[in-house]
Design an enzyme around this catalytic site. Structure first.
Site, PDB file in Angstrom:
ATOM      1  CG  HIS A  39      33.493  34.077  36.965  1.00 50.44           C
ATOM      2  ND1 HIS A  39      32.937  33.296  37.861  1.00 50.44           N
ATOM      3  CD2 HIS A  39      32.793  34.988  36.661  1.00 50.44           C
ATOM      4  CE1 HIS A  39      31.573  33.636  38.067  1.00 50.44           C
ATOM      5  NE2 HIS A  39      31.412  34.817  37.182  1.00 50.44           N
ATOM      6  CG  HIS A  71      29.076  39.846  40.126  1.00 44.83           C
ATOM      7  ND1 HIS A  71      29.406  40.324  38.723  1.00 44.83           N
ATOM      8  CD2 HIS A  71      29.648  38.400  40.004  1.00 44.83           C
ATOM      9  CE1 HIS A  71      30.154  39.179  38.212  1.00 44.83           C
ATOM     10  NE2 HIS A  71      30.376  38.197  38.831  1.00 44.83           N
ATOM     11  CD  GLU A 123      25.599  43.694  36.915  1.00 49.18           C
ATOM     12  OE1 GLU A 123      26.419  43.214  36.473  1.00 49.18           O
ATOM     13  OE2 GLU A 123      24.924  44.598  36.443  1.00 49.18           O
TER      14      GLU A 123
END
Ligand code: F3S
Length: 280
Positions: A39, A71, A123
């Protein structure tokens, strides 16, 4: 003004590895990342310059190579890539891969899987996709619904790697005390707990605390919550330009930490700007 930088601020091992893999991959095939690799806009932009963009799914896009981010993803994604002849560059963090293996193995051994985490987080979506029956997902203690549990069944409890230890421990205790047959395997990543612990200690002794990271990053938001509970003047920023000199008026000690997806150069820039504010 004294500035204390957390040693654990910034990229964790898994994110470092994933970003590195993406930047080092050869540009011989049309490559996409499945979701943003981290991110962080700077990283996303640099990857785009290298010809690597992000997509949300494998559908409808002619691609030759897909990068799986730290993730991780459900097992079905690997199968889909294989069926579409798409090469997979797997940057799933090894700690997350370990959870995939655990849930899959324990389910085969007759356990129902409970995952503590945010059901919407990639995740958790990934972990869920490594079980046939699907996992029971609890975000917090209040989600525990005893009517969907069976005292005659065995349960494996794991958690999102970036989850708060107190929440996980609280749910495990609740189920154990209610008499359920639970096996708990602690899957909180050390990078996260160390970062959280350090942030907690620093925020106890400073007058203001800065947490650097994206508002989309769950571990950054958790860091913010922890720091805020010890230091009222805690601020979450994405980059140096979000700093406000007003926050540091009459402050003697300022702490700085950063989420796992915050690049080193962003942290350094924040420190530079902070020092400049102090000199004003
Ligand atoms: Fe992996 Fe832990 Fe980072 S699980 S992605 S090293 S926070």
């Amino acid at each position: 003004m004294e500035i204390i930088l957390a040693k654990s601020a910034g990229f964790c091992f898994g994110v470092h590895r994933a970003v590195d893999m993406a930047f080092k991959t050869e540009e011989d095939k049309k490559t996409y990342t499945l979701g943003h690799i981290i991110h962080n806009e700077t990283v996303t932009r640099k990857l785009k310059q290298k010809g690597i963009e992000s997509v949300e799914a494998l559908d409808n896009i002619p691609m030759e190579k897909v990068i799986i981010r730290a993730h991780g993803v459900p097992e079905a994604v690997y199968k889909e890539a294989e069926s579409k002849n798409i090469e997979v560059l797997d940057a799933t963090c090894p700690y997350v891969t370990k959870i995939h293996r655990l849930v899959s193995r324990y389910e085969k051994e007759g356990y129902r899987i409970i995952v503590i985490g945010d059901a919407k987080h990639p995740e958790i979506i990934g972990i869920n996709g490594w079980t046939k029956e699907g996992c029971i997902i609890y975000k917090n203690k209040e989600d525990v619904d005893f009517t969907e549990l069976d005292l005659n069944k065995k349960y494996l409890i794991v958690s999102q790697t970036t989850y708060k230890k107190e929440v996980v421990d609280g749910i495990v205790k609740l189920l154990e005390e209610a008499g359920y047959d639970v096996k708990f395997i602690n899957t909180i990543c050390n990078a996260t707990s160390e970062r959280q612990e350090e942030a907690k200690e620093i925020s106890k002794e400073v007058d203001a605390m800065i947490v650097i990271g994206s508002s989309f990053s769950s571990n950054t938001q958790k860091l913010f919550e922890i720091c805020k509970s010890y230091c009222q003047d805690t601020y979450c920023i994405e980059e140096a330009k979000d700093l406000n000199a007003e926050w540091f008026k009459s402050k003697n000690k300022v702490g700085v930490t950063a989420g796992a997806s915050t690049p080193k150069d962003v942290i350094e820039e924040v420190l530079e700007v902070l020092k400049g504010m102090d000199a004003q």
